[in-house]
Design an enzyme around this catalytic site. Structure first.
Site, short mmCIF file in Angstrom:
data_model
loop_
_atom_site.label_atom_id
_atom_site.label_comp_id
_atom_site.label_asym_id
_atom_site.label_seq_id
_atom_site.Cartn_x
_atom_site.Cartn_y
_atom_site.Cartn_z
N ASN A 38 0.85 -1.19 0.00
CA ASN A 38 0.00 0.00 0.00
C ASN A 38 0.88 1.24 0.00
O ASN A 38 1.32 1.70 1.05
CB ASN A 38 -0.92 -0.01 1.23
CG ASN A 38 -1.91 -1.13 1.17
OD1 ASN A 38 -2.89 -1.06 0.42
ND2 ASN A 38 -1.67 -2.20 1.92
N GLU A 39 1.15 1.71 -1.22
CA GLU A 39 2.06 2.85 -1.36
C GLU A 39 1.31 4.16 -1.11
O GLU A 39 0.10 4.24 -1.33
CB GLU A 39 2.62 2.87 -2.79
CG GLU A 39 3.37 1.60 -3.21
CD GLU A 39 4.74 1.46 -2.57
OE1 GLU A 39 5.05 2.19 -1.61
OE2 GLU A 39 5.51 0.61 -3.05
N PRO A 40 2.04 5.19 -0.68
CA PRO A 40 1.40 6.50 -0.50
C PRO A 40 1.08 7.15 -1.84
O PRO A 40 1.84 6.95 -2.78
CB PRO A 40 2.48 7.30 0.24
CG PRO A 40 3.78 6.64 -0.14
CD PRO A 40 3.47 5.19 -0.35
#
Ligand code: PGA
Length: 257
Positions: free
Chosen positions: A149-151
């Site tokens: 879950n990347e920013p």
């Protein structure tokens, strides 16, 4: 309640995590109940898995009643590839313990793209049908990602196909020979999926994680720091080595689990 434990080195931290998992597995076995573990890949959990294998071999801890759900898998990725997380899990843990093959769940990186949404819905349903995740093990990426879950990422995300951040691709490139061979996408459980786990242990080792760990623990909860969402729920235990904890305002030293 948030708990931060800082160990002299990652071996001690890994042993403490493995002992905690082993105790949970044993307790559930004594109650004749299954236990559902959410598992992570990458360099962070390797020592935990080594120690669990040692406990299995020397203390006879059984994993027959353990059900596992891995956080993520690169896309596209054949499970038989040595760079897959499926291979990683078999190499570091599953092939050394007595877990049943049907209890192992890892996102499938070999699906046709148009089959991914149905697979992801099914993965969420399988977690629910198993009774939800009892204990989720996490690492943290230099982008602050948990799972992939990347920013920026919202709190309501569930299992889906995502694009990897450039920093994550750079960090993974060594495993693939070069950036041009490194996957740019992955299937990952979401922030919401992770946050529903009954207990969460997040580990971090080494100086290169210190800055993001400080932000995740001490900055405001922010979609640009995915691990900061962990501040919003009870029962999160951070297990760090001294280097990873170096930038925290308060550093509690800990020598045992
Ligand atoms: P690492 O990756 O364990 O290889 O440092 C952590 C992560 O990306 O979650």
């Amino acid at each position: 309640m948030r708990q931060i434990q800082v160990f002299d080195n990652k071996m001690e931290g890994s042993r403490a995590i493995a002992r905690y998992i082993a105790n949970l597995v044993k307790r559930r076995q004594e109650e004749n109940k299954p236990v559902v573990l959410g598992l992570a890949t990458g360099s962070t959990p390797i020592g935990v898995y080594e120690e669990l294998v040692r406990i299995h071999k020397t203390e006879g801890l059984s994993f027959k009643h353990v059900v596992t759900f891995n956080l993520d898998e690169y896309y596209p990725m054949r499970p038989s590839s040595h760079q897959s997380y499926a291979w990683f899990m078999h190499h570091h843990l599953f092939s050394h313990i007595d877990i049943s093959a049907q209890n192992i769940h890892i996102p499938d990186g070999a699906l046709a793209r148009n089959h991914i949404p149905a697979f992801c819905r099914g993965y969420e349903a399988q977690i629910k049908n198993a009774g939800g995740i009892d204990l989720q093990l996490l690492g943290i990426g230099r982008t602050g990602h948990i799972g992939f879950n990347e920013p920026p990422v919202s709190a309501d995300t569930i299992t889906r196909l995502v694009s990897l951040h450039n920093i994550t691709i750079e960090d993974a490139a060594a495993d693939f020979g070069s950036i041009s061979f490194t996957p740019t996408e992955a299937i990952t459980v979401g922030i919401s999926t992770i946050m529903q786990a009954r207990e969460i242990i997040i580990a971090g080792w080494g100086q290169n994680k210190a800055a993001i760990i400080k932000k995740a623990i001490e900055a405001n909860v922010d979609e640009h720091i995915p691990a900061s969402y962990l501040q919003t729920r009870p029962s999160v235990r951070w297990v760090l080595d001294k280097e990873a904890a170096a930038e925290l305002s308060e550093v509690p030293m800990q020598s045992e689990a």
